[in-house]
Structure formats: structure tokens, C-alpha cells
Design a protein around this motif. Structure first.
Motif, short mmCIF file in Angstrom:
data_model
loop_
_atom_site.label_atom_id
_atom_site.label_comp_id
_atom_site.label_asym_id
_atom_site.label_seq_id
_atom_site.Cartn_x
_atom_site.Cartn_y
_atom_site.Cartn_z
N LYS A 29 17.99 93.68 58.87
CA LYS A 29 17.62 94.55 60.01
C LYS A 29 17.17 93.72 61.21
N ASN A 30 16.40 92.67 60.98
CA ASN A 30 15.95 91.83 62.09
C ASN A 30 17.11 91.15 62.79
N VAL A 31 18.05 90.61 62.03
CA VAL A 31 19.21 89.95 62.62
C VAL A 31 20.02 90.94 63.45
N VAL A 32 20.33 92.07 62.86
CA VAL A 32 21.13 93.09 63.54
C VAL A 32 20.41 93.60 64.78
N ASN A 33 19.14 93.90 64.64
CA ASN A 33 18.35 94.43 65.76
C ASN A 33 18.33 93.44 66.93
N LYS A 34 18.00 92.20 66.63
CA LYS A 34 17.93 91.19 67.68
C LYS A 34 19.28 90.99 68.35
N PHE A 35 20.33 90.91 67.56
CA PHE A 35 21.65 90.67 68.12
C PHE A 35 22.12 91.84 68.98
N GLU A 50 23.33 102.00 61.51
CA GLU A 50 24.74 102.04 61.15
C GLU A 50 25.26 100.66 60.77
N VAL A 51 24.89 99.65 61.57
CA VAL A 51 25.36 98.29 61.29
C VAL A 51 24.77 97.78 59.98
N CYS A 52 23.50 98.08 59.72
CA CYS A 52 22.89 97.66 58.44
C CYS A 52 23.62 98.29 57.26
N GLN A 53 24.02 99.54 57.39
CA GLN A 53 24.80 100.18 56.33
C GLN A 53 26.17 99.52 56.18
N GLU A 54 26.77 99.18 57.31
CA GLU A 54 28.07 98.50 57.28
C GLU A 54 27.95 97.13 56.60
N ALA A 87 28.07 93.30 63.07
CA ALA A 87 27.54 93.89 64.32
C ALA A 87 28.55 93.80 65.44
N VAL A 88 29.19 92.64 65.59
CA VAL A 88 30.20 92.48 66.63
C VAL A 88 31.36 93.43 66.39
N ASP A 89 31.84 93.49 65.16
CA ASP A 89 32.95 94.40 64.83
C ASP A 89 32.58 95.85 65.13
N TYR A 90 31.38 96.23 64.76
CA TYR A 90 30.93 97.61 64.99
C TYR A 90 30.87 97.93 66.48
N MET A 91 30.29 97.03 67.26
CA MET A 91 30.14 97.30 68.69
C MET A 91 31.50 97.28 69.39
N ARG A 92 32.40 96.43 68.96
CA ARG A 92 33.75 96.43 69.54
C ARG A 92 34.48 97.72 69.19
#
Length: 181
Positions: A29-35, A50-54, A87-92
Motif C-alpha cells: 500500500k505504501n509503495v502504490v500510494n506514494k507512486f 484497486e492497484v493493491c488488489q491488482e 500501478a503504471v499498467d493500471y493508470m495507463r
């Protein structure tokens, strides 16, 4: 998620998977949140969830827990790489806008004085100029630049090296001591 674990993980028990995620979920969660919040405009807490679930789904679906090797990297590095990639894949996938350093105009006068170094027009190729700006003025590393440009990090490092060599030749700094970035 439990039904997915039963179907996919033949060699690792649900208990072990649950233990892995209980132990590492805060780091993920910290990595995803910060990024996400440092790189994307308009991101919110739902995106982080969502990203954490992914991330969890990707680790389970691809049996990454079984493939992890402590000889190659630490567990935190391994989780960090998977989390950032997802996270990058999700945001793209969701067409989120990346913060472009060149679009930021609200530098203070103090910041402008620090960044008054101008690269002569035409000295570097467009790609070299873009890589140099992202690395040195955008504070991104080679992997982040590679993700944004859709090339490999090795290619980014090569472009950066070529650009630095051109700048050294132009400013007659070839024979001076090298400064590592």
C-alpha cells in the motif's frame, strides 16, 4: 479472492498466501500510494485500493510467491517492482494523466536561478534532450523514464550517456573529472 487461490495455487496453501499478504500488505500500500500520488494527476484512494488488489491478483495468478528467489533480490525490492509495474499498467489502462515536468510553470525565482543552465539548441537530439530533462530536472531514474517513453531502461542509460558525452565535448569537459549522477 479465496476461490481464485484454490484454483490457481497448486503448490502453496491458502494459509501461506494469506500470511504473505498480511505480512506485506502495508508495504504494498505504501509503495502504490506514494507512486500514484506523486506521478498522476487526479488519483484518489480508490485507485490505490484497486492497484493493491491488482498486485495481489498478479502475484497469485502468476504464482510469483513460488518464483521469488532471495538470491536475486530482497523481498521488498521484489514487491516494489511488482507494485510499481502494476500501478503504471493500471493508470495507463485508465488513461490517467502523467505529470509532465515541462508543463510545470510555477517555479519560484529561487528555483529558476538554480536551473539557469541551458542546453544549446540542436546540440542534443530530441530524444536525448527529453531523457536528460526527465532525469536531471524531473528527478526520475532510468526505469521511470523508460516506462514513460516506452523503451527499456538500458536504452535510457545509453541515451543519457551519449547526451552527456556530447555535452562534455561541447563544454570542453572531456578530460575533467567525471561527476556521477
Amino acid at each position: 479472492m479465496n476461490t481464485y487461490i484454490d484454483k490457481k495455487c497448486e503448490y502453496i496453501s491458502e494459509k501461506e498466501v494469506n500470511y504473505f499478504f498480511k505480512k506485506n500488505i502495508n508495504f504494498i500500500k505504501n509503495v502504490v500510494n506514494k507512486f500514484i500520488f506523486s506521478k498522476y494527476i487526479g488519483a484518489d484512494k480508490n485507485d490505490v485500493d484497486e492497484v493493491c488488489q491488482e498486485v495481489a491478483l498478479k502475484i497469485i495468478k502468476n504464482d510469483y510467491i513460488l518464483k521469488y528467489s532471495s538470491k536475486k533480490s530482497s523481498i521488498n525490492t521484489w514487491i516494489y517492482i511488482i507494485s510499481r509495474s502494476v500501478a503504471v499498467d493500471y493508470m495507463r489502462k485508465n488513461n490517467r494523466i502523467y505529470i509532465n515536468v515541462d508543463d510545470l510553470e510555477d517555479f519560484s525565482e529561487c528555483d529558476r536561478e538554480k536551473n539557469d543552465f541551458n542546453i544549446p539548441e540542436g546540440l542534443l537530439s530530441e530524444r536525448q534532450n527529453e531523457v536528460v530533462r526527465m532525469i536531471f530536472w524531473g528527478d526520475l531514474n532510468a526505469v521511470e523514464v523508460a516506462e514513460q517513453l516506452g523503451i527499456t531502461s538500458c536504452t535510457v542509460r545509453c541515451i543519457k550517456h551519449q547526451a552527456i558525452q556530447k555535452l562534455r565535448r561541447h563544454f570542453s569537459a572531456d578530460d575533467k573529472r567525471r561527476i556521477r549522477s
